[in-house]
Every structure is written in structure tokens, then in C-alpha cells.
Design an enzyme around this catalytic site. Structure first.
Site, PDB file in Angstrom:
ATOM      1  N   GLU A 108      -4.787   7.090  -4.551  1.00  0.00           N
ATOM      2  CA  GLU A 108      -5.153   6.374  -5.771  1.00  0.00           C
ATOM      3  C   GLU A 108      -6.613   6.656  -6.079  1.00  0.00           C
ATOM      4  OE1 GLU A 108      -4.262   2.211  -5.335  1.00  0.00           O
ATOM      5  OE2 GLU A 108      -2.207   2.597  -4.722  1.00  0.00           O
ATOM      6  N   ARG A 153       0.860  -1.185   0.000  1.00  0.00           N
ATOM      7  CA  ARG A 153       0.000   0.000   0.000  1.00  0.00           C
ATOM      8  C   ARG A 153       0.892   1.228   0.000  1.00  0.00           C
ATOM      9  NH1 ARG A 153      -3.276  -3.096  -1.391  1.00  0.00           N
ATOM     10  NH2 ARG A 153      -5.296  -3.610  -0.441  1.00  0.00           N
ATOM     11  N   HIS A 155      -1.632   0.069  -9.695  1.00  0.00           N
ATOM     12  CA  HIS A 155      -2.169  -0.932  -8.765  1.00  0.00           C
ATOM     13  C   HIS A 155      -2.671  -2.177  -9.515  1.00  0.00           C
ATOM     14  CE1 HIS A 155      -4.071  -1.439  -4.521  1.00  0.00           C
ATOM     15  NE2 HIS A 155      -3.806  -2.610  -5.066  1.00  0.00           N
TER      16      HIS A 155
HETATM   17  C1  8YV Z   1      -7.191  -5.552  -5.238  1.00  0.00           C
HETATM   18  C2  8YV Z   1      -5.271  -5.590  -3.671  1.00  0.00           C
HETATM   19  O1  8YV Z   1      -7.482  -5.792  -6.550  1.00  0.00           O
HETATM   20  O2  8YV Z   1      -6.067  -7.648  -2.898  1.00  0.00           O
HETATM   21  C3  8YV Z   1      -5.617  -6.553  -2.608  1.00  0.00           C
HETATM   22  O3  8YV Z   1      -5.428  -6.214  -1.423  1.00  0.00           O
HETATM   23  O4  8YV Z   1      -4.614  -4.637  -3.458  1.00  0.00           O
HETATM   24  C4  8YV Z   1      -5.742  -5.860  -5.058  1.00  0.00           C
HETATM   25  O5  8YV Z   1      -5.559  -7.202  -5.353  1.00  0.00           O
HETATM   26  C5  8YV Z   1      -7.581  -4.163  -4.960  1.00  0.00           C
HETATM   27  O6  8YV Z   1      -7.525  -3.907  -3.600  1.00  0.00           O
HETATM   28  C6  8YV Z   1      -8.976  -3.921  -5.463  1.00  0.00           C
HETATM   29  O7  8YV Z   1      -9.244  -2.582  -5.457  1.00  0.00           O
END
Ligand code: 8YV
Length: 322
Positions: free
Chosen positions: A264, A235, A282
């Protein structure tokens, strides 16, 4: 005949999965531009989706809410204390995205090390007229020291690639020692400062929490080698982005490969002006196969929860014991 429960879908979901949900539930799709809190007001029993903050402001009107099924492994978008207080179950989608996300971490490492994006742009701009000077050389990946900040499932999958694919020495930091992985990968535990100081490649793979927010700032970047490459697939808020920009501008570290950002979506950033940054929007889990598997798992979790059965992956299983 019992009444069907109501489900709100927050993201676009494959048609067959929408139909599968519609067999058992009354399904509402959040419309583009519609107000989230308003859509969630009323007798909503289940919510499925990802990429949105859900807390009291969004959920207060959903008085019947039983479960949120997030199509993600990370759950920093959810106010867990609030969900626990209300007895709302949160389910997530680990495992199915582990290998794909590790692939991306390695892509970013290799791309940054070999300056792929920079040299691709250079080539397309018509600069390749004579041999390539050493100004454009990259650095080796194989045989280097790979630091894993957060040796969970994804961290371990990255470490395996490094150890067995690239003959790297693996160092890690984590909440607890991982004797099995130390054995399998010859991985060695380090405190954070030592990890920063010794790593040639540092992969950030910890979940975002109050403990990890801005974990990597000016001081931590200052401990890294000037030849080091930093990769973040976790993150954005784990790294102080302004401090990172400065470190990259000043050559305090060599380069960064970034999948995630403080804010984001991101359409403008001082990072974009830097040649030693590889940035992607992302996409850690964004392959057809993996996003499909995540969506199926999230649908499964939602169905099980609303039918009173045990979902496959629960973030706060304790709410069901009440
Ligand atoms: C997601 C991600 O697609 O799984 C997670 O924690 O960061 C990604 O795989 C994303 O969060 C969807 O918005």
C-alpha cells in the site's frame, strides 16, 4: 520554568489539535518530501502519526525519544523489539474505531454478495435495456454462516451485526476461546481449517504478526467453499495475494472484499481486472467522526506520556516499569 519537550507530527492533524500540542510542546510537522530519519534526528521526545514504518533506520537519531503515539489500532509498522530495547513507549487508538471498521466489513460483505460495484458499472455503461438475467444475480447474506478469523473487539462487532442484524450463524477462531461471546452470540469455536471449510463469509480480522503473515495461502483458499466470500479488513500481508488472485480467477471462491493489500498504496494490481473483487483503499476507520476520535485519543496518549502520566492505551506498558 522547565524546557518544553519536542514533538514531531508525521501526518496532517486538525489545526485545533496541532494548537493544543503547541501549548505544551515544541511542535514540528514532517514536511512533504522531507527525509523521515533526518526529521527525527535530534532531541525529539514524542512522535505522533501513522502509516509509516518506524524502526532503527528511522529512529536511531532520535536519542531522546520517549513515546510514539500511533493514530491506529494496528502496530505492525513499528519494530516493537527495538522500541522495548530502547525503552520507547508505543501508544495506540483501539475502541474508538471498532464500530466503524465493523461497518466497513459488512459493507464489503454486502457489496460483494450483491455485486453492487459490478452492477453499478454495468448500469452506468447503458446495459440495462431488458430485465436482469440470472447471470447477474448475487447471493444472500442473511441466514448464512459467518466465519470470523480473529475474534477481538472488531471481530466481535462484525459478529454482532451478523448475528443480530442478519440472523447469521457465527463461527470463529482466535488465540483463546471466548466464552462470553459464545454465550452472547451463540458463536462456535473452530480450528482454522474447519472455519475455512464451513464459512459462507470469512472475515479476516487478526492483527499482522509473524504468526499471521501469509496465514491464508493456496492451501487455505482451497479449503473454502466455491460459493464463499472472503473479506479482509486487517492487513494485506495476512493473505497471499497472488494465491488469492488465482483463486478468484478460477472461481475457487466466489468473491472478495478487500480493504487492505500486500503493498500500500496500490495503484496497479491483477485484482483490479476481476469483477468478483470489491476493493477500497484502506478506509476501515476513514470516517470524519472516527478519524477525529482517533486523532484526539492519540494526542491525549502523547500528552499523558510526555507529562509522565499513564496514557489510555499502551502497547508496551512494560517499558515504563524500568
Ligand atoms: C489506520 C488501521 O487509519 O487502525 C489501524 O490499524 O489500519 C487504520 O485505522 C491506518 O493504519 C493509518 O494509516
Amino acid at each position: 520554568m522547565s524546557m518544553k519537550k519536542n514533538v514531531v507530527i508525521l501526518n496532517r492533524l486538525a489545526q485545533d489539535l496541532v494548537e493544543r500540542l503547541a501549548n505544551n510542546f515544541n511542535v514540528t510537522q514532517l514536511q512533504p518530501g522531507a527525509d523521515l530519519a533526518q526529521t527525527l534526528t535530534g532531541p525529539v521526545h514524542g512522535v505522533i502519526g501513522a502509516g509509516r514504518q518506524l524502526g532503527p533506520a528511522e529512529l536511531a537519531g532520535a536519542s531522546e525519544l520517549e513515546v510514539i503515539s500511533t493514530i491506529s489500532v494496528g502496530y505492525d509498522n513499528y519494530d516493537l523489539d527495538y522500541l522495548n530495547e530502547r525503552g520507547v513507549l508505543l501508544t495506540n487508538t483501539p475502541d474508538v474505531l471498532t464500530e466503524t471498521t465493523a461497518d466497513l466489513a459488512f459493507t464489503l460483505m454486502l457489496t460483494a454478495a450483491r455485486r453492487i460495484v459490478e452492477l453499478d458499472n454495468w448500469l452506468r455503461a447503458g446495459n440495462w435495456r431488458a430485465g436482469l438475467g440470472s447471470d447477474y444475480f448475487g447471493c444472500d447474506v442473511h441466514g448464512k454462516t459467518l466465519g470470523i478469523l480473529g475474534l477481538g473487539n472488531i471481530g466481535a462487532a462484525i459478529a454482532r451485526r451478523g448475528r443480530f442484524g442478519f440472523g447469521m450463524q457465527v463461527l470463529y477462531t482466535a488465540n483463546s476461546r471466548k466464552p462470553d461471546l459464545e454465550q452472547e452470540l451463540g458463536a462456535q469455536y473452530r480450528e482454522l481449517d474447519a472455519l475455512l471449510a464451513e464459512s459462507d463469509f470469512l472475515c479476516v480480522v487478526v492483527p499482522l504478526s509473524e504468526r499471521t503473515r501469509k496465514l491464508i495461502g493456496q492451501r487455505e483458499l482451497g479449503l473454502m467453499k466455491s460459493s464463499a466470500i472472503l473479506v479482509n479488513i486487517a492487513r494485506g500481508q495476512i493473505i497471499d495475494e497472488a494465491a488469492l488472485v488465482e483463486a478468484l480467477q478460477q472461481g475457487q471462491i466466489r468473491a472478495a472484499g478487500l480493504d487492505v493489500f500486500e503493498r500500500e498504496p496500490l495503484s496497479e494490481s491483477p485484482l483490479f481486472a476481476l469483477n468478483n473483487v470489491v476493493a477500497v483503499p484502506h478506509i476501515g476507520s476513514a470516517t470524519h467522526e472516527t478519524r477525529r476520535a482517533m486523532a484526539e485519543l492519540a494526542v491525549c496518549n502523547l500528552e499523558l506520556a510526555l507529562q509522565g502520566d499513564t496514557p489510555l492505551h499502551m502497547v508496551n506498558p512494560q517499558v515504563r516499569e524500568r
